[in-house]
Design a protein around this motif. Sequence first.
Motif, PDB file in Angstrom:
ATOM      1  N   GLY A 112      63.642 -71.304  13.952  1.00  0.00           N
ATOM      2  CA  GLY A 112      64.018 -72.486  14.041  1.00  0.00           C
ATOM      3  C   GLY A 112      62.793 -73.701  13.586  1.00  0.00           C
ATOM      4  N   GLN A 164      78.798 -77.930  16.856  1.00  0.00           N
ATOM      5  CA  GLN A 164      78.770 -76.730  17.376  1.00  0.00           C
ATOM      6  C   GLN A 164      78.117 -76.875  18.759  1.00  0.00           C
ATOM      7  OE1 GLN A 164      76.588 -74.903  14.409  1.00  0.00           O
ATOM      8  NE2 GLN A 164      78.247 -73.479  13.699  1.00  0.00           N
ATOM      9  N   HIS A 198      65.222 -70.665  20.008  1.00  0.00           N
ATOM     10  CA  HIS A 198      65.013 -71.560  18.602  1.00  0.00           C
ATOM     11  C   HIS A 198      63.809 -71.069  17.884  1.00  0.00           C
ATOM     12  CE1 HIS A 198      62.968 -74.987  16.772  1.00  0.00           C
ATOM     13  NE2 HIS A 198      64.222 -74.934  16.187  1.00  0.00           N
ATOM     14  N   VAL A 239      71.920 -71.825  17.414  1.00  0.00           N
ATOM     15  CA  VAL A 239      72.530 -73.062  16.532  1.00  0.00           C
ATOM     16  C   VAL A 239      71.627 -73.817  16.042  1.00  0.00           C
ATOM     17  CG1 VAL A 239      73.965 -75.188  16.676  1.00  0.00           C
ATOM     18  CG2 VAL A 239      74.938 -73.030  17.641  1.00  0.00           C
ATOM     19  N   GLY A 283      69.900 -72.111  13.023  1.00  0.00           N
ATOM     20  CA  GLY A 283      70.734 -71.876  12.052  1.00  0.00           C
ATOM     21  C   GLY A 283      71.071 -70.396  11.868  1.00  0.00           C
ATOM     22  N   ALA A 323      70.148 -83.636  15.514  1.00  0.00           N
ATOM     23  CA  ALA A 323      70.415 -82.398  14.589  1.00  0.00           C
ATOM     24  C   ALA A 323      71.347 -82.636  13.682  1.00  0.00           C
ATOM     25  CB  ALA A 323      70.621 -81.255  15.632  1.00  0.00           C
ATOM     26  N   PRO A 324      71.356 -81.952  12.234  1.00  0.00           N
ATOM     27  CA  PRO A 324      72.522 -82.065  11.547  1.00  0.00           C
ATOM     28  C   PRO A 324      73.966 -82.195  12.100  1.00  0.00           C
ATOM     29  CG  PRO A 324      70.890 -80.299  10.602  1.00  0.00           C
ATOM     30  CD  PRO A 324      70.459 -80.559  12.116  1.00  0.00           C
ATOM     31  N   ARG A 360      75.085 -65.564  17.139  1.00  0.00           N
ATOM     32  CA  ARG A 360      75.276 -66.403  18.345  1.00  0.00           C
ATOM     33  C   ARG A 360      76.173 -65.609  19.360  1.00  0.00           C
ATOM     34  NH1 ARG A 360      76.501 -70.050  14.154  1.00  0.00           N
ATOM     35  NH2 ARG A 360      78.564 -70.026  14.675  1.00  0.00           N
ATOM     36  N   GLN A 417      63.458 -77.128  14.235  1.00  0.00           N
ATOM     37  CA  GLN A 417      63.825 -78.353  14.888  1.00  0.00           C
ATOM     38  C   GLN A 417      63.341 -78.647  16.281  1.00  0.00           C
ATOM     39  OE1 GLN A 417      67.761 -80.017  13.486  1.00  0.00           O
ATOM     40  NE2 GLN A 417      68.335 -77.620  13.406  1.00  0.00           N
ATOM     41  N   ALA A 473      75.594 -78.877  13.477  1.00  0.00           N
ATOM     42  CA  ALA A 473      74.984 -78.251  14.433  1.00  0.00           C
ATOM     43  C   ALA A 473      75.527 -78.963  15.587  1.00  0.00           C
ATOM     44  CB  ALA A 473      73.518 -78.424  14.323  1.00  0.00           C
ATOM     45  N   ASP A 495      73.400 -67.150  12.231  1.00  0.00           N
ATOM     46  CA  ASP A 495      74.720 -66.676  11.991  1.00  0.00           C
ATOM     47  C   ASP A 495      75.529 -66.577  13.247  1.00  0.00           C
ATOM     48  OD1 ASP A 495      74.954 -63.661  12.640  1.00  0.00           O
ATOM     49  OD2 ASP A 495      72.996 -63.899  11.310  1.00  0.00           O
ATOM     50  N   GLU A 496      76.829 -66.583  13.057  1.00  0.00           N
ATOM     51  CA  GLU A 496      77.878 -66.479  14.032  1.00  0.00           C
ATOM     52  C   GLU A 496      77.797 -65.361  14.838  1.00  0.00           C
ATOM     53  OE1 GLU A 496      82.647 -66.735  14.965  1.00  0.00           O
ATOM     54  OE2 GLU A 496      81.870 -67.034  13.149  1.00  0.00           O
TER      55      GLU A 496
END
Length: 351
Positions: free
Chosen positions: A63, A155, A58, A211, A214, A148-149, A220, A65, A152, A216-217
């Motif tokens: 990150g 996910q 993170h 995640v 934030g 978290a949002p 990840r 968060q 997120a 990207d895929e």
Amino acid sequence: MTSLGTESLPDLALARMLDTGRARAQLTDPEHARLWDALAAATEGGKRFRPALLVATHDALGGSQPAAAAEVGAAVELLHTAFVIHDDVIDGDHLRRGRLNVSGVFRDGALAAGADSDEAIVYGRTAAILAGDLALAAAVRAVATCRAPAAAVHQLMDLFDSALHTTAAGELADVRFSVDPTPVTLPESLLMAEQKTSAYSFALPLQAGAVLAGADEGTRDRLGATGRVLGIAFQLTDDLIGVFGDPNRSGKSATSDLRTRKQTLLLVHAQSTPEWPRIAGYVGRDLSADELVEVQGLLTACGSRAFVEALVEGHLVSARAALDEHGIPVAPIELLSTRSAVLMDGREVAA
């Protein structure tokens, strides 16, 4: 705990989760509260590399968060505890890290209260299954409420769900391979090793950290692949410790895997060597100390130990390069390297 830095936040979050569960249990029944005490004890003694890996990912990916990362990191550690407790039930073990585990604590308590041996074992096993269930539920709840949002969290729930399915498949294969007379292939054993450990111990914290940052895929996905490589190295090292380790240092039996016919890569490779007919006589039964030394020598002489150790090192080199690409600290890899090195000296470390 001497610091309130970022590295300690998952520990604080885990302590809060356990305190919350214990408080609810005390309102229900004193024996239920004891179950939470045993569950809390089961979380102690590990290296906490899973939440550390999540937080490090993170942070490395920019990150913002830290609180959510700490909560999810603690959830991963609690998920690990659930799997460890259930794994001991599957293996019929009553010790973990050199001390009584959940089933052992409740078994001995029942014996002290006057239960016979069979009754006490059933009670201990029941307590362990329930404690693992409680840990699993608490871990999932922590993810769902990590603040978290919403996207997120969704996910993260998918990642946890995938990790649960993969790990369950690996555990089932582990037992199936030990009772099925059909020979296990090297690829099958390697896949089992990947499923048992990679999904939740490495791919999950790496991807969850991404995640929450934030990412990207593509990032990840690459981190998921790196986690699978790391997990294989970790599981193969654990398999080596399960035969060549000193239980007083590792907290892991050096005969359980042989007794239960675990189809680890070590044994599967040995089955392809000319020494297998001699090795087979040591598998599927209790071993004396002298017999353990004898089979250790055979597994070394036939090349199986060196084969597995070479795979571990190759996977670590690959994972180290991938994590370095993303600027993620390699402390978990150094832990694995340390485990491998001390194994060579007969001085294992618990993780």
